[in-house]
Write a protein that holds these residues in place. Structure first.
Motif, short mmCIF file in Angstrom:
data_model
loop_
_atom_site.label_atom_id
_atom_site.label_comp_id
_atom_site.label_asym_id
_atom_site.label_seq_id
_atom_site.Cartn_x
_atom_site.Cartn_y
_atom_site.Cartn_z
N CYS A 134 29.28 84.81 19.16
CA CYS A 134 29.56 83.09 19.92
C CYS A 134 30.34 83.81 21.07
CB CYS A 134 30.96 82.76 19.04
SG CYS A 134 31.24 81.29 20.04
N ARG A 135 29.77 83.27 22.16
CA ARG A 135 30.11 83.91 23.25
C ARG A 135 29.78 83.19 24.42
NH1 ARG A 135 29.34 89.52 25.05
NH2 ARG A 135 28.94 90.21 23.06
N VAL A 136 30.38 82.83 25.36
CA VAL A 136 30.00 82.26 26.41
C VAL A 136 28.74 82.61 27.37
CG1 VAL A 136 31.58 83.43 28.82
CG2 VAL A 136 31.02 81.30 28.87
N ASP A 137 28.48 82.06 27.51
CA ASP A 137 26.77 82.06 28.88
C ASP A 137 26.69 81.70 29.94
OD1 ASP A 137 26.16 79.58 28.35
OD2 ASP A 137 23.97 80.03 26.98
N SER A 138 27.55 81.90 30.49
CA SER A 138 28.39 82.00 31.53
C SER A 138 28.69 82.73 32.48
CB SER A 138 28.72 80.67 32.62
OG SER A 138 28.03 78.83 32.04
N GLY A 168 18.43 76.60 18.97
CA GLY A 168 19.17 76.53 20.12
C GLY A 168 20.73 77.95 20.75
N ALA A 169 21.07 76.93 21.61
CA ALA A 169 22.15 78.05 22.49
C ALA A 169 23.04 79.06 20.51
CB ALA A 169 22.84 77.98 23.10
N SER A 170 23.09 78.15 19.78
CA SER A 170 24.39 79.19 19.06
C SER A 170 23.30 79.50 18.28
CB SER A 170 24.91 77.65 17.87
OG SER A 170 26.06 76.81 19.05
N ALA A 171 22.03 79.22 17.26
CA ALA A 171 21.16 80.21 16.83
C ALA A 171 20.54 81.33 17.36
CB ALA A 171 19.97 79.33 16.04
N GLY A 182 13.82 72.72 31.31
CA GLY A 182 13.58 71.00 30.68
C GLY A 182 15.38 71.66 29.36
N LYS A 183 15.30 72.73 29.10
CA LYS A 183 16.57 72.66 28.34
C LYS A 183 17.47 73.98 29.46
CE LYS A 183 14.05 71.74 24.46
NZ LYS A 183 14.02 71.39 23.33
N ARG A 184 18.13 74.50 28.61
CA ARG A 184 19.02 75.56 29.32
C ARG A 184 18.80 76.09 28.49
NH1 ARG A 184 24.35 75.53 30.36
NH2 ARG A 184 25.37 77.97 30.01
N GLN A 188 12.26 76.78 13.87
CA GLN A 188 12.20 76.22 14.63
C GLN A 188 11.43 75.19 14.99
OE1 GLN A 188 11.34 79.40 18.28
NE2 GLN A 188 9.10 78.65 17.90
N ARG A 189 11.66 74.38 15.62
CA ARG A 189 10.88 72.94 16.18
C ARG A 189 10.25 73.28 16.84
NH1 ARG A 189 14.15 67.39 14.94
NH2 ARG A 189 15.26 68.22 17.31
N THR A 190 11.40 73.78 18.87
CA THR A 190 10.84 73.75 19.67
C THR A 190 11.41 74.96 20.06
OG1 THR A 190 11.50 72.12 20.70
CG2 THR A 190 11.06 73.17 22.38
N PRO A 191 10.76 76.47 20.81
CA PRO A 191 11.22 77.68 21.08
C PRO A 191 12.24 77.34 22.30
CG PRO A 191 9.11 77.40 21.36
CD PRO A 191 9.33 76.28 21.28
P1 NAP Z 1 21.09 73.36 20.55
O1 NAP Z 1 21.26 73.97 22.01
O2 NAP Z 1 21.32 71.74 20.63
O3 NAP Z 1 20.33 72.96 19.02
C1 NAP Z 1 19.64 72.70 18.22
C2 NAP Z 1 18.74 73.58 17.80
O4 NAP Z 1 18.46 72.77 16.62
C3 NAP Z 1 17.60 73.18 18.67
O5 NAP Z 1 16.69 73.92 18.52
C4 NAP Z 1 16.94 71.78 17.92
O6 NAP Z 1 15.29 71.85 17.65
C5 NAP Z 1 17.55 72.24 16.51
N1 NAP Z 1 17.14 70.91 15.64
C6 NAP Z 1 17.80 69.65 15.85
N2 NAP Z 1 17.23 69.02 14.60
C7 NAP Z 1 16.55 69.78 14.51
C8 NAP Z 1 15.72 69.28 13.11
N3 NAP Z 1 15.95 67.90 12.45
N4 NAP Z 1 14.91 69.90 12.46
C9 NAP Z 1 14.45 71.68 13.13
N5 NAP Z 1 15.35 71.88 13.89
C10 NAP Z 1 16.64 71.24 14.58
O7 NAP Z 1 22.64 73.43 19.86
P2 NAP Z 1 23.58 74.27 19.87
O8 NAP Z 1 22.74 75.76 19.60
O9 NAP Z 1 24.61 74.39 19.32
O10 NAP Z 1 23.80 74.47 22.07
C11 NAP Z 1 24.32 72.88 21.99
C12 NAP Z 1 24.95 73.59 23.34
O11 NAP Z 1 26.56 74.04 23.11
C13 NAP Z 1 24.48 74.23 24.17
O12 NAP Z 1 23.00 73.70 24.73
C14 NAP Z 1 24.80 75.56 25.34
O13 NAP Z 1 25.07 74.45 26.21
C15 NAP Z 1 26.20 75.22 24.00
N6 NAP Z 1 25.84 76.11 23.29
C16 NAP Z 1 26.76 77.28 24.70
C17 NAP Z 1 27.21 78.41 23.97
C18 NAP Z 1 27.07 79.47 25.57
O14 NAP Z 1 27.77 79.51 26.33
N7 NAP Z 1 27.24 81.11 24.39
C19 NAP Z 1 26.46 78.94 23.04
C20 NAP Z 1 26.40 77.63 21.91
C21 NAP Z 1 26.37 76.38 22.41
P3 NAP Z 1 14.86 71.01 18.99
O15 NAP Z 1 14.92 71.81 20.53
O16 NAP Z 1 13.37 70.70 18.96
O17 NAP Z 1 15.41 69.61 19.66
#
Ligand code: NAP
Length: 639
Positions: free
Chosen positions: A182-186, A312-315, A433-435, A333-336
């Motif tokens: 886990c780290r900041v991405d800005s 997403g960002a965490s994975a 479209g997404k971050r 993966q649902r969406t890359p």
């Molecule tokens: P996320 O970006 O919303 O990613 C969620 C992932 O789960 C997406 O790939 C999504 O696919 C998938 N998903 C959700 N429901 C699903 C399902 N039912 N079946 C299969 N896949 C599913 O969540 P996150 O990675 O926790 O990050 C959230 C936000 O937190 C980021 O956008 C960012 O703003 C912040 N964040 C920041 C940092 C950082 O600064 N370092 C790190 C982590 C998080 P789809 O894309 O198809 O919906």
């Protein structure tokens, strides 16, 4: 200022960002003569370290910088802080390599804290304001990045406040997210409070423990803990219309209690309620299963078969960390994600750069401005939709398409020899479209390991043994990790918030959260949201920037109450509605508003509830100071 003898000046200058250094030197030379056209960097978002100036010219620039800095260190030059605003124009054009619109000038003057101007520093100087501030009672909900900030600024204004925090410590998201990697991405030199720069960030994008430490240190430095009630959760808020006060019901270890406040500031974040996917049989899985934001460090992943849902960002951050441990990894993966080339993502900040940040006057502030431009406002044209775009749905404009092609080629280049993967990892939705996630190669390296599979067949259910995909295959797993994000569009949930006339905020929103400037809603006087609806960002700006603008504006609203003697202030519905129309129009013109994009930025009706569609400078300007005409100011009906 003594030269730290451990630092060699040549090495320090070598490590500095040269355009920022040359711009900062104007404060020492008193003129812009050295900002020569041939030294002006090329705007190059794909490789920010390539300034596009020939090496021999760079050597001359460095020699010049060394002379000026040496003069300064030896007392022959003094920094000039009061540069006239017109002098900033060639400086900001030089540092960015583009002609910046003039509406950045006063913003920059303020950001750089020149001429003692800083709109984010509250100045409640008159006896009337001081007396009113001392009487006010503000409730701040949350002690994460925004809550700490609100507390500091309320303190500076002399306004009375209490912070309540559901966790046992400060830090918010940086306390809760402890997943590996886990780290900041800005960039950290931008992702920090403007008034609390840290010249010693160990990395450009520091890890969670470092971030947590920063916020905890700031809280300690401002002695905030004595004003924070930990392990206390606000269950509900109700507005007492007759008296013009808010009543909060708090859940504490000892039971429920109430607290009254003249105003409430919510600083609860958007990304703190984990979202577990609604997949049939989710609870039937027999092995350990947890969400990335509730990482179970008691589960040893060594030699386990691990299934990760979400990319997403965490994975994207934890998969490369765990891949070396596990026996088998399946990533569903649902969406890359789109990735943005960032070779220095995990790199340390060179000691020389830290020295320059600490010792060369104004370098830190110009570097911060450069980061803001490069990472955010400068990128907006590439993610803005062209209504006349006739090209494929995978882009929203000519510029967006060109950007897409460049990044897609880089992604494909990372999986050469794996056409199966190349097909899966290049998104079909428009870039922006997404971050976009910051990419130094470790994600696709992880996915190419022999014991890793990227599964793109949709999940149909979860059983006690693992995950079943729509083709009927059972993917057996010992552990399931959900990297499935947060219930971001359910703003302020699960609090029940009742405003004027008993109106429930969530009912008023009906799943479609809206606010004026992300902060205030009709029927909810003196309730202010930080990081509220439509204040999130897609291109990688810092959310701290937004929070600082919001807190400044909220303090401005409180000042308006103090100045006028009014008890409450409520945004006018027509002002609120007109603002939201503008935001909706704006979002429709951005890649993330494109109908080809499905994301958590949109609510169930498809409206973008999360994002700010304009430049950062526009939010800065809109939140400079409340316009009294936007509000209905009222005395309470009874005292
Ligand atoms: P996320 O970006 O919303 O990613 C969620 C992932 O789960 C997406 O790939 C999504 O696919 C998938 N998903 C959700 N429901 C699903 C399902 N039912 N079946 C299969 N896949 C599913 O969540 P996150 O990675 O926790 O990050 C959230 C936000 O937190 C980021 O956008 C960012 O703003 C912040 N964040 C920041 C940092 C950082 O600064 N370092 C790190 C982590 C998080 P789809 O894309 O198809 O919906």
């Amino acid at each position: 200022m003594p030269l730290d003898t451990a630092i060699n000046l040549d090495e320090a200058i070598e490590a500095a960002h040269l355009p920022s250094l040359m711009t900062a030197l104007v404060h020492l030379t008193g003129n812009t003569h050295h900002l020569k056209p041939e030294w002006r960097p090329a705007y190059q978002p794909m490789d920010r370290n390539d300034i596009g100036v020939p090496d021999e010219e760079q050597a001359i620039m460095r020699a010049f910088a060394k002379g000026v800095i040496t003069d300064y260190l030896e007392g022959r030059r003094e920094p000039i802080g009061d540069l006239a605003i017109e002098a900033l124009r060639p400086m900001m054009d030089f540092i960015t390599g583009v002609d910046i619109p003039s509406d950045y000038l006063d913003f920059l003057e303020d950001e750089l804290d020149l001429m003692g101007a800083n709109s984010k520093r509250p100045q409640w100087e008159t006896p009337k304001l001081k007396a009113a501030a001392a009487k006010m009672k503000v409730l701040v909900i949350g002690a994460g990045m925004s809550g700490i900030l609100a507390a500091i600024k309320l303190d500076e204004a002399g306004v009375g406040y209490t912070v309540v925090e559901k966790n046992a410590d400060v830090g918010g998201t940086w306390l809760e997210n402890t997943y590996p990697g886990c780290r900041v991405d800005s960039s950290n030199h931008f992702y920090s409070y403007s008034f609390e720069p840290n010249h010693l960030w160990p990395q450009h994008f520091s890890t969670q423990p470092v971030l947590l430490d920063y916020f905890q240190n700031v809280a300690a430095r401002y002695d905030l803990k004595k004003r924070i009630r930990f392990e206390t959760e606000v269950v509900s808020l109700a507005f007492d219309e007759a008296r013009g006060v808010w009543k909060a019901t708090l859940k504490t270890a000892k039971g429920e209690e109430t607290l009254e406040a003249d105003a409430v500031i919510t600083a609860v974040g958007q990304l703190n309620r984990p979202r577990l996917p609604d997949i049939e049989g989710r609870d039937s899985f027999k092995g350990p299963a947890f969400h990335s934001a509730r990482w179970d460090h008691g589960v040893d992943l060594t030699d386990k078969r691990v299934a990760v849902i979400g990319t997403g960002a965490s994975a994207f951050q934890f998969v490369p960390e765990i891949v070396g441990k596990v026996a088998h990894l399946e990533v569903f993966q649902r969406t890359p994600p789109w990735c943005f080339p960032t070779p220095h993502y995990h790199e340390d900040v060179a000691e020389g750069k830290k020295w320059v940040l600490e010792n060369v006057p104004y370098y830190d502030r110009w570097y911060r401005f450069w980061l803001l431009w490069m990472a955010t406002d400068g990128l907006l044209p590439a993610v803005r939709s062209d209504p006349d775009w006739k090209g494929p749905d995978t882009a929203v404009s000519e510029a967006n398409n060109a950007f897409r092609e460049m990044v897609a080629a880089m992604l494909r280049g990372q999986v050469e020899g794996r056409p199966d993967l190349a097909e899966k990892v290049v998104p079909e939705y428009p870039l922006g479209g997404k971050r976009a996630l910051l990419d130094n190669g470790v994600w696709l390296q992880a996915l190419q390991q022999p014991h890793v599979d990227l599964v793109t067949t949709p999940i149909s259910k979860i059983t006690e043994k693992g995950i079943v995909t729509s083709d009927g295959a059972l993917h057996e797993a010992d552990v399931i990790i959900y990297g499935t994000g947060f219930t971001a569009s359910k703003f302020l949930s699960p609090m029940k918030i009742t405003g004027k006339g008993g109106v429930d905020l969530h009912q008023q929103w009906g799943g479609d959260a809206r606010a004026y400037l992300g902060m205030t809603a009709p029927n909810f006087p003196n309730l202010f949201m930080i990081y509220g609806p439509n204040t999130n960002i897609v291109v990688n700006g810092s959310i701290i920037f937004f929070s600082e603008c919001s807190v400044r504006y909220i303090l401005g609203c409180l000042e308006l109450l103090a100045e006028t003697g009014a008890k409450t202030l409520e945004v006018r519905k027509d002002v609120h509605d007109a603002f939201n129309e503008k935001v909706d129009e704006g979002n429709k013109l951005m890649a993330w508003g494109s109908p080809n994009v499905t994301s958590w930025y949109k609510n169930e009706a498809g409206r973008v509830t999360q994002n700010w569609p304009f430049a950062l400078v526009d939010y800065w300007r809109a939140t400079l100071k409340p316009n009294p005409d936007d509000f209905v100011l009222k005395e309470p009906a009874t005292a």
